[in-house]
Design an enzyme around this catalytic site. Structure first.
Site, PDB file in Angstrom:
ATOM      1  N   LYS A  50       2.357  -8.346   1.202  1.00 56.46           N
ATOM      2  CA  LYS A  50       1.021  -8.058   0.668  1.00 56.46           C
ATOM      3  C   LYS A  50      -0.056  -8.836   1.435  1.00 56.46           C
ATOM      4  O   LYS A  50       0.141 -10.006   1.781  1.00 56.46           O
ATOM      5  CB  LYS A  50       0.986  -8.449  -0.825  1.00 56.46           C
ATOM      6  CG  LYS A  50      -0.388  -8.424  -1.488  1.00 56.46           C
ATOM      7  CD  LYS A  50      -0.967  -7.029  -1.689  1.00 56.46           C
ATOM      8  CE  LYS A  50      -2.390  -7.086  -2.258  1.00 56.46           C
ATOM      9  NZ  LYS A  50      -3.083  -5.789  -2.216  1.00 56.46           N
ATOM     10  N   SER A  51      -1.191  -8.190   1.643  1.00 55.99           N
ATOM     11  CA  SER A  51      -2.322  -8.885   2.271  1.00 55.99           C
ATOM     12  C   SER A  51      -2.629 -10.137   1.453  1.00 55.99           C
ATOM     13  O   SER A  51      -2.709 -10.084   0.222  1.00 55.99           O
ATOM     14  CB  SER A  51      -3.570  -8.003   2.261  1.00 55.99           C
ATOM     15  OG  SER A  51      -3.395  -6.888   3.113  1.00 55.99           O
ATOM     16  N   MET A  96      -7.449  -2.728  -6.646  1.00 58.34           N
ATOM     17  CA  MET A  96      -6.566  -3.851  -7.006  1.00 58.34           C
ATOM     18  C   MET A  96      -7.286  -5.191  -6.878  1.00 58.34           C
ATOM     19  O   MET A  96      -7.097  -6.088  -7.703  1.00 58.34           O
ATOM     20  CB  MET A  96      -5.320  -3.859  -6.109  1.00 58.34           C
ATOM     21  CG  MET A  96      -4.481  -2.596  -6.154  1.00 58.34           C
ATOM     22  SD  MET A  96      -3.956  -2.167  -7.806  1.00 58.34           S
ATOM     23  CE  MET A  96      -2.720  -3.412  -8.105  1.00 58.34           C
ATOM     24  N   CYS A 113     -10.243  -4.123   3.567  1.00 63.61           N
ATOM     25  CA  CYS A 113     -10.062  -3.959   2.118  1.00 63.61           C
ATOM     26  C   CYS A 113     -11.365  -3.449   1.497  1.00 63.61           C
ATOM     27  O   CYS A 113     -12.414  -4.077   1.662  1.00 63.61           O
ATOM     28  CB  CYS A 113      -9.659  -5.273   1.452  1.00 63.61           C
ATOM     29  SG  CYS A 113      -9.606  -5.090  -0.354  1.00 63.61           S
ATOM     30  N   LYS A 141      -5.669  -3.828  10.833  1.00 60.74           N
ATOM     31  CA  LYS A 141      -5.635  -2.714   9.871  1.00 60.74           C
ATOM     32  C   LYS A 141      -7.057  -2.201   9.722  1.00 60.74           C
ATOM     33  O   LYS A 141      -7.965  -2.946   9.333  1.00 60.74           O
ATOM     34  CB  LYS A 141      -5.100  -3.221   8.526  1.00 60.74           C
ATOM     35  CG  LYS A 141      -5.136  -2.198   7.392  1.00 60.74           C
ATOM     36  CD  LYS A 141      -3.925  -1.293   7.418  1.00 60.74           C
ATOM     37  CE  LYS A 141      -3.872  -0.355   6.224  1.00 60.74           C
ATOM     38  NZ  LYS A 141      -3.123  -0.915   5.093  1.00 60.74           N
TER      39      LYS A 141
HETATM   40  O1  RRO Z   1      -5.826  -5.161  -2.899  1.00 62.02           O
HETATM   41  C1  RRO Z   1      -6.607  -4.213  -2.720  1.00 62.02           C
HETATM   42  O2  RRO Z   1      -7.496  -3.904  -3.542  1.00 62.02           O
HETATM   43  C2  RRO Z   1      -6.568  -3.405  -1.488  1.00 62.02           C
HETATM   44  C3  RRO Z   1      -6.511  -3.921  -0.223  1.00 62.02           C
HETATM   45 BR1  RRO Z   1      -6.336  -5.741   0.140  1.00 62.02          BR
HETATM   46  C4  RRO Z   1      -6.600  -3.058   0.902  1.00 62.02           C
HETATM   47  O3  RRO Z   1      -6.558  -3.445   2.070  1.00 62.02           O
HETATM   48  N1  RRO Z   1      -6.727  -1.749   0.668  1.00 62.02           N
HETATM   49  C5  RRO Z   1      -6.787  -1.235  -0.586  1.00 62.02           C
HETATM   50  O4  RRO Z   1      -6.918  -0.021  -0.738  1.00 62.02           O
HETATM   51  N2  RRO Z   1      -6.682  -2.079  -1.651  1.00 62.02           N
END
Ligand code: RRO
Length: 308
Positions: free
Chosen positions: A43-44, A69, A126, A161
């Protein structure tokens, strides 16, 4: 043979998980390891752990997949510590870095560059951080960060990304700076940010965070993902490996992304709903499709899309 190589790292099949899907916790990452996903992408992460946005933050109606998210993650130290246990699956382990500042990104990239991780994806796209710009849409900001991270690129393969772009002019401009940047790859595309689904019965947005705006994924975004992969492939003359992601549901979709120019692909929405078992059928179907078409390697058709 359906394997591919990216920056000297071998992937046994074309498909693995997209960042942010089934990859936040150790249990999920281990299940990806035990599955037929060809890599484990974590996960990022940010420097500190984050809870993410309030619920409801995910919506799916069978076609539209929308989420805000808000970058929930365990914090980069936890992912660094997980790497040795994930390496036992003998497949690439990939870190995803999404710092809240340039300094945070440099710190995390340095730490992952000094770890046993195989590759790093720097997520500048994001869409769900309230009050924060998507740095990837700022060409000057991206140029600046690429200059700062260049020394790290010789230590560990680093990719970016990217969010969806909508004009060839943008993709040309970014391609020019990417080609001399030291980047090992790019990943196209992140979800389409700032999209809205409305529940007309309740007369409100289906998501809570961000005034209801979220990132769109799934089958609707496949044509945009394919177009971004193709245009970047054209504008970089095939010299920069591209990982394709966006709406992949079938072996035919994987084939289309590779034909457009992708080196490998990531699976997001499908994995979210079906779990890591989905890779088994995707791989079997993809091998069958290659046989049927008479190809023995991905590079036999990679980028070979015809136009009229
Ligand atoms: O966690 C998120 O809300 C999220 C991330 Br980091 C992202 O890179 N792309 C996305 O659609 N949601």
């Amino acid at each position: 043979m359906i394997s591919f190589e990216l920056a000297g790292v071998n992937f046994s099949t074309p498909a693995y998980n997209a960042a942010g899907v089934y990859d936040q916790y150790a249990e999920e990452l281990n299940k990806l390891g035990a599955s037929e996903s060809s890599a484990i992408l974590m996960k990022s992460c940010t420097i500190e752990p984050r809870e993410g946005n309030p619920e409801p933050r995910y919506y799916y109606n069978g076609q539209v997949s929308l989420q805000a998210m808000g970058l929930p993650n365990l914090g980069h130290q936890a992912y660094l510590e997980l790497i040795p246990s994930l390496k036992i699956y003998q497949k690439p382990v990939i870190a995803s870095v999404a710092g809240l500042t340039v300094e945070d990104n440099l710190k995390m990239l340095t730490d992952f560059a000094n770890s046993d991780v195989d590759l790093i994806e720097l997520n500048l796209s994001c869409p769900n951080l309230t009050g924060k710009n998507q740095l990837a849409y700022d060409l000057a900001g991206v140029s600046e960060i690429l200059i700062k991270i260049k020394p790290l690129c010789s230590k560990k393969p680093i990719g970016l990304k990217l969010p969806p772009f909508y004009t060839r002019h943008q993709i040309q401009a970014y391609s020019q700076i990417f080609l001399n940047s030291g980047l090992a790859f790019i990943t196209c595309i992140n979800s389409i940010g700032n999209t809205l689904v409305i529940d007309i019965e309740k007369e409100r947005s289906v998501l809570k965070a961000n005034n209801g705006f979220g990132g769109l994924s799934g089958e609707y975004i496949k044509p945009i993902g394919l177009a971004n992969v193709r245009m970047f492939y054209e504008e970089t003359a095939g010299k920069l490996p591209i990982i394709g992601v966006g709406g992949i549901e079938t072996a035919e979709d994987i084939f289309a992304y590779i034909l457009a120019g992708a080196t490998g692909v990531q699976i997001g929405t499908k994995l979210w709903h079906e779990g890591p078992e989905c890779f088994k059928k995707l791989n079997a179907d993809f091998s069958k499709l290659m046989n049927k078409k008479g190809y023995s390697k991905l590079i036999d058709f990679q980028g070979q899309l015809r136009s009229y």
